[in-house]
Design a protein around this motif. Structure first.
Motif, mmCIF file in Angstrom:
data_model
loop_
_atom_site.group_PDB
_atom_site.id
_atom_site.type_symbol
_atom_site.label_atom_id
_atom_site.label_comp_id
_atom_site.label_asym_id
_atom_site.label_seq_id
_atom_site.Cartn_x
_atom_site.Cartn_y
_atom_site.Cartn_z
ATOM 1 N N THR A 127 0.816 -1.217 0.000
ATOM 2 C CA THR A 127 0.000 0.000 0.000
ATOM 3 C C THR A 127 0.852 1.271 0.000
ATOM 4 O O THR A 127 0.399 2.312 -0.479
ATOM 5 C CB THR A 127 -0.940 0.016 1.208
ATOM 6 O OG1 THR A 127 -0.176 -0.134 2.412
ATOM 7 C CG2 THR A 127 -1.941 -1.122 1.120
ATOM 8 N N TYR A 182 1.237 2.222 -3.507
ATOM 9 C CA TYR A 182 0.014 2.898 -3.961
ATOM 10 C C TYR A 182 -0.017 4.343 -3.478
ATOM 11 O O TYR A 182 -0.475 5.244 -4.197
ATOM 12 C CB TYR A 182 -1.221 2.164 -3.444
ATOM 13 C CG TYR A 182 -1.648 0.984 -4.277
ATOM 14 C CD1 TYR A 182 -2.107 1.153 -5.578
ATOM 15 C CD2 TYR A 182 -1.639 -0.297 -3.758
ATOM 16 C CE1 TYR A 182 -2.516 0.075 -6.348
ATOM 17 C CE2 TYR A 182 -2.053 -1.387 -4.509
ATOM 18 C CZ TYR A 182 -2.486 -1.194 -5.796
ATOM 19 O OH TYR A 182 -2.895 -2.270 -6.557
ATOM 20 N N PHE A 188 2.275 6.359 -5.563
ATOM 21 C CA PHE A 188 1.655 6.431 -6.888
ATOM 22 C C PHE A 188 0.579 7.512 -6.911
ATOM 23 O O PHE A 188 0.480 8.293 -7.871
ATOM 24 C CB PHE A 188 1.074 5.071 -7.255
ATOM 25 C CG PHE A 188 0.265 5.058 -8.522
ATOM 26 C CD1 PHE A 188 0.877 5.158 -9.757
ATOM 27 C CD2 PHE A 188 -1.123 4.927 -8.466
ATOM 28 C CE1 PHE A 188 0.128 5.136 -10.932
ATOM 29 C CE2 PHE A 188 -1.875 4.916 -9.633
ATOM 30 C CZ PHE A 188 -1.250 5.021 -10.865
ATOM 31 N N ALA A 189 -0.234 7.569 -5.856
ATOM 32 C CA ALA A 189 -1.278 8.592 -5.774
ATOM 33 C C ALA A 189 -0.684 9.988 -5.689
ATOM 34 O O ALA A 189 -1.174 10.930 -6.331
ATOM 35 C CB ALA A 189 -2.178 8.319 -4.564
ATOM 36 N N VAL A 223 -0.954 10.300 -9.801
ATOM 37 C CA VAL A 223 -2.375 10.603 -9.960
ATOM 38 C C VAL A 223 -2.669 12.072 -9.654
ATOM 39 O O VAL A 223 -3.389 12.738 -10.408
ATOM 40 C CB VAL A 223 -3.234 9.683 -9.061
ATOM 41 C CG1 VAL A 223 -4.714 10.041 -9.169
ATOM 42 C CG2 VAL A 223 -3.018 8.223 -9.442
ATOM 43 N N SER A 253 -7.477 12.067 -4.875
ATOM 44 C CA SER A 253 -6.409 11.194 -5.365
ATOM 45 C C SER A 253 -6.299 9.894 -4.560
ATOM 46 O O SER A 253 -6.317 8.803 -5.145
ATOM 47 C CB SER A 253 -5.076 11.953 -5.360
ATOM 48 O OG SER A 253 -4.026 11.121 -5.754
ATOM 49 N N VAL A 304 -7.173 5.929 -5.902
ATOM 50 C CA VAL A 304 -6.160 4.868 -5.840
ATOM 51 C C VAL A 304 -6.614 3.734 -4.920
ATOM 52 O O VAL A 304 -6.361 2.556 -5.210
ATOM 53 C CB VAL A 304 -4.807 5.457 -5.386
ATOM 54 C CG1 VAL A 304 -3.787 4.349 -5.167
ATOM 55 C CG2 VAL A 304 -4.293 6.435 -6.431
ATOM 56 N N ILE A 342 -8.809 1.648 -6.930
ATOM 57 C CA ILE A 342 -8.033 0.750 -7.798
ATOM 58 C C ILE A 342 -7.504 -0.432 -6.997
ATOM 59 O O ILE A 342 -7.485 -1.571 -7.479
ATOM 60 C CB ILE A 342 -6.878 1.532 -8.455
ATOM 61 C CG1 ILE A 342 -7.437 2.597 -9.403
ATOM 62 C CG2 ILE A 342 -5.942 0.585 -9.213
ATOM 63 C CD1 ILE A 342 -6.389 3.549 -9.936
ATOM 64 N N MET A 343 -7.090 -0.168 -5.760
ATOM 65 C CA MET A 343 -6.517 -1.223 -4.934
ATOM 66 C C MET A 343 -7.532 -2.294 -4.561
ATOM 67 O O MET A 343 -7.209 -3.488 -4.533
ATOM 68 C CB MET A 343 -5.920 -0.607 -3.666
ATOM 69 C CG MET A 343 -5.254 -1.609 -2.740
ATOM 70 S SD MET A 343 -4.869 -0.894 -1.130
ATOM 71 C CE MET A 343 -6.513 -0.714 -0.443
ATOM 72 N N ILE A 354 -1.950 4.780 2.156
ATOM 73 C CA ILE A 354 -2.305 5.621 1.003
ATOM 74 C C ILE A 354 -2.801 6.980 1.471
ATOM 75 O O ILE A 354 -2.370 8.026 0.968
ATOM 76 C CB ILE A 354 -3.358 4.922 0.131
ATOM 77 C CG1 ILE A 354 -2.790 3.630 -0.461
ATOM 78 C CG2 ILE A 354 -3.828 5.844 -0.989
ATOM 79 C CD1 ILE A 354 -3.797 2.819 -1.253
#
Length: 321
Positions: free
Chosen positions: A147, A150, A153-154, A158, A176, A180, A183-184, A248
């Motif tokens: 996580t 992620y 990534f966010a 994103v 954001s 995400v 998506i997870m 996240i």
């Protein structure tokens, strides 16, 4: 000579039978010990999860009571500000943290539920065996990504894209991390829903097709209602995962608790606050320290209510279908 041969044969057969009886008695005695011991071993292993749950709940309850010795329950549930680190005017109203958690969870559900169900319908009703063997493992790989990955990534991918579309979007925001998190949890909803839909008997599909239904009508009007209990369970499990997500929202959501529905500004969820305090911002035994248990207890009640509601809905649909 023939009589001697027959006698030898009888002795051999008798010896073999006696040997087999003795071996069977040994196996039976060994199996009897196993049969007596195994129920206790299995009971102990099953009791571990129950005892662990009881220990967690008792810990939360005892530490939460210590928090409410310093802060009133009324303030905790009705105050509209969460400023535990203020030296002069500390406020412990849980509502801003609850609002941050709900914002992220609602966004995640809006993203994950349609995509997850659409993926499950495709895998169950349309995909060939070869496609299913390729796509489903790829979906499940997404569920295994840490996580914290992620979260970055966010924050780094994103959010910059969203800021091109929404210029007023802050670096830390609710939109954001919500996307995400959606998506997870999509692979979880897709995989469990696909399993539920696959378990629907083919006779129901064939009967609907024989009556002139299209494949899409069979999927939506026959298979989906028949598997609704498993689908609801997968959605509730995914949403519970979204509510309890920590890294996240801690990385990309910010640390500003607020009670507004604004998705473009910084927020703080219940889990993100627990992370903040757990990093050493509060000393042991202080009111701020005990506040993480009160927040954790609130989070526990949230997930418990959701699971009870899911069980109720699942039972109702099982009775209908």
């Amino acid at each position: 000579m023939k009589g001697v041969f027959n006698l030898a044969t009888q002795n051999t057969n008798s010896f073999s039978v006696q040997k087999m009886i003795q071996e069977k008695k040994k196996k039976k005695s060994a199996g009897g010990i196993t049969e007596k011991i195994m129920p206790y071993i299995l009971f102990l292993t099953a009791a571990v999860s129950v005892l662990t749950t009881i220990g967690i709940v008792l810990t939360l309850i005892f530490e939460t009571f210590l928090f409410f010795d310093a802060v009133s329950i009324k303030e905790f549930f009705t105050a509209k500000k969460w400023y535990p680190f203020s030296d002069t005017n500390g406020s412990y109203g849980i509502l801003p943290l609850v609002m941050g958690t709900l914002k992220v969870t609602v966004i995640a559900a809006i993203v994950a539920v349609p995509i997850g169900l659409a993926s499950a319908i495709y895998l169950s009703e349309y995909a060939s065996d070869r496609s299913r063997r390729i796509i489903k493992p790829i979906l499940e790989v997404l569920a295994g990504i840490p996580t914290i990955v992620y979260g970055f990534f966010a924050l780094t991918f994103v959010t910059p894209i969203l800021r091109e579309i929404i210029p007023s979007l802050e670096i830390f925001n609710a939109l954001s991390p919500g996307i995400v998190i959606g998506i997870m949890i999509t692979p979880m909803i897709a995989s469990l829903s696909e399993d539920a839909m696959t378990s629907v008997p083919n006779a129901m599909r064939e009967g609907a097709l024989a009556l002139g239904s299209t494949k899409f009508e069979v999927a939506i009007k026959v298979v989906l209602p028949a598997a609704i209990s498993g689908i609801i369970a997968s959605i509730v499990l995914g949403i519970s995962r979204a509510i309890g997500e920590t890294m996240i929202v801690a990385v990309a959501g910010g640390s500003t608790p607020n009670l507004e529905w604004n998705l473009t500004s910084s927020i703080q969820t219940m889990t993100a606050y627990i992370v903040q305090v757990s990093q050493g911002d509060a000393g042991y035994g202080t009111t701020i320290y005990y506040s993480i248990y009160a927040v954790g207890m609130t989070l526990f009640v949230f997930t418990l209510v959701m699971n009870l509601l899911a069980q109720y809905i699942t039972r109702r649909f099982r009775e209908e279908y």
